[in-house]
Design an enzyme around this catalytic site. Structure first.
Site, short mmCIF file in Angstrom:
data_model
loop_
_atom_site.label_atom_id
_atom_site.label_comp_id
_atom_site.label_asym_id
_atom_site.label_seq_id
_atom_site.Cartn_x
_atom_site.Cartn_y
_atom_site.Cartn_z
N SER A 138 -2.16 -6.11 -11.22
CA SER A 138 -1.26 -6.66 -12.24
C SER A 138 -1.02 -5.75 -13.43
CB SER A 138 -1.77 -8.02 -12.73
OG SER A 138 -1.47 -9.03 -11.79
N LYS A 193 2.55 -4.93 -14.16
CA LYS A 193 3.43 -5.74 -14.99
C LYS A 193 3.81 -5.01 -16.28
CE LYS A 193 2.05 -10.33 -13.31
NZ LYS A 193 1.11 -10.03 -12.22
N SER A 221 -0.65 -13.60 -16.57
CA SER A 221 -0.39 -12.70 -15.44
C SER A 221 0.43 -13.40 -14.36
CB SER A 221 -1.70 -12.18 -14.84
OG SER A 221 -1.47 -11.01 -14.10
#
Length: 425
Positions: free
Chosen positions: A116, A119, A173
């Site tokens: 993640s 991102k 997230s």
């Protein structure tokens, strides 16, 4: 005689193919630049995980982005500096957000799986493209994420301000928020990923290739600790990102038309609660990538960022490993440096050449940068040494044909000689 004929034919064939025989006494290739000291590692428990993806082949000109000392797989620190803390992360980097100086690193250009922390690339790409006050409707495609993966809890048909989506992305997230933001910024999630990859190239993150907007694992998806630092630096240059990353709690609005109430989400990055001067960052985890982390903090007028990939949560959690590396970085002199973070667009502005090549992918591996032109024979040999099968296969076939033909001629001559000898007897 036959041996001399065979050697002569082979030499002619090699020259015709543009491949000279190696010169006698040729020096061994120089070792790759960069540090070779081993990275200090904490013992980590054995875990069950999917097989590691095979990374693209290393590309020399990409490994020296930011300085030749960053090219090696080992530890690189300023001369005379104290040893950095031992961590379970396979690669890491500490840099100054403002000056761009890299203070220390362990294999900063080694490929890793982002989880993640990817991102952040979505944020660097789309923050300036989207109006935070825009209200958008979630679609079913936005919510098509891996079962059990992190999500904000968006609803099909729900109406959400873009700012809420950013908070859901960075605090919780949310993979659903990632899909929706990529779609809003580019027309579709797939187009959003394409823009993310274009932004990575603009930033100089040549080893980064996104496959999903969220960082959920996908074939050929890679990044590096150095690239993550470039991406994080771009994020923290936007005041909105800094505000979102430091937000502790946010409210997801109710959806009266769907008869669903609102709810609260909380920031999962423990650095902002437990580290004095924390500026925020991003956590990441998948079974394949293990723990990844990006965190930033300020102290004494300095802003540092740490990035790490491939860590385990035991005996020290990912954010804590980041905090220890930040402490180490803040203890170094202000002028300490082993390299630098390139500026956005810097590599695009360079003369057309190797740095303008597309980042390598698992589907289309990039070839190493060719050296100076060495004539047809030298160029062919270099390409074959680099694994260019478009030369290797035909050259091998031609060699086999010529050698086979030569052997056949020699055998035929021997047979005729024996028959002639029998007749003479």
């Amino acid at each position: 005689m036959r041996a001399r004929v065979l050697a002569a034919v082979t030499a002619v064939t090699l020259l015709a193919a543009g491949v000279p025989a190696p010169a006698r006494g040729a020096a061994a290739p120089a070792p790759a630049p960069g540090a070779t000291a081993p990275c200090p590692r904490l013992p980590a428990p054995t875990v069950s995980r999917p097989p590691r993806p095979v990374p693209p082949p290393a590309v020399p000109h990409q490994q020296v982005v930011g300085g030749e000392t960053l090219a090696g797989p080992g530890l690189v620190t300023p001369p005379g500096s104290p040893a950095p803390p031992a961590v379970t992360a396979t690669t890491w980097l500490v840099a100054d957000l403002d000056s761009g100086a890299v203070l220390g690193a362990c294999g900063p250009h080694e490929y890793g799986t982002p989880a993640s922390t990817q991102k952040l690339l979505l944020a660097a790409t789309m923050l300036s493209r989207l109006d935070p006050r825009q209200v958008a409707v979630a679609t079913r495609a936005d919510l098509e994420i891996e079962p059990g993966s992190s999500a904000v809890g968006l609803l099909v048909g729900g109406r959400y301000p873009v700012e809420t989506l950013w908070l859901g992305l960075l605090l919780q997230s949310g993979n659903d928020a990632a899909n929706m933001l990529a779609r809003l910024g580019a027309g579709s999630a797939r187009a959003g990923v394409d823009r993310m990859n274009a932004e990575a190239r603009r930033l100089g993150a040549l080893q980064t290739r996104a496959v999903t907007p969220s960082g959920l694992d996908g074939p050929g998806q890679f990044t590096s600790a150095y690239d993550l630092a470039l991406i994080a630096r771009a994020c923290f240059a936007d005041p909105r990102f800094g505000r979102y990353a430091l937000t502790e709690r946010a409210q997801v609005p109710a959806q009266p038309a769907l008869k669903k109430g609102g709810f609260q989400i909380q920031n999962e990055n423990q650095l902002i609660y437990r580290y004095p001067g924390a500026l925020g960052g991003k956590t990441g985890f998948t079974e394949l990538a293990r723990h990844s982390y990006v965190g930033a903090a300020q102290r004494g007028g300095r802003r540092l960022v740490v990035t790490l990939l491939g860590a385990e949560a035991r005996p020290v959690r990912g954010w804590q490993q980041g905090a220890q590396l930040l402490d180490w970085g803040f203890a170094l002199p202000r002028d300490a440096s082993v390299g630098r973070l390139v500026d956005p667009g810097e590599l695009d502005a360079a003369p057309a050449g190797p740095v303008a090549e597309k980042a390598p992918t698992a589907d289309a591996p990039a070839r190493p940068t060719p050296g100076p032109w060495r004539g047809p024979a030298g160029t062919a040999l270099r390409r074959m040494a680099d694994g260019d099968w478009t030369l290797i296969v035909p050259t091998a076939g031609l060699l086999a044909l010529v050698v086979g033909g030569t052997v056949a001629v020699v055998v035929a001559r021997r047979s005729r000689s024996r028959r002639s000898g029998r007749r003479r007897a």
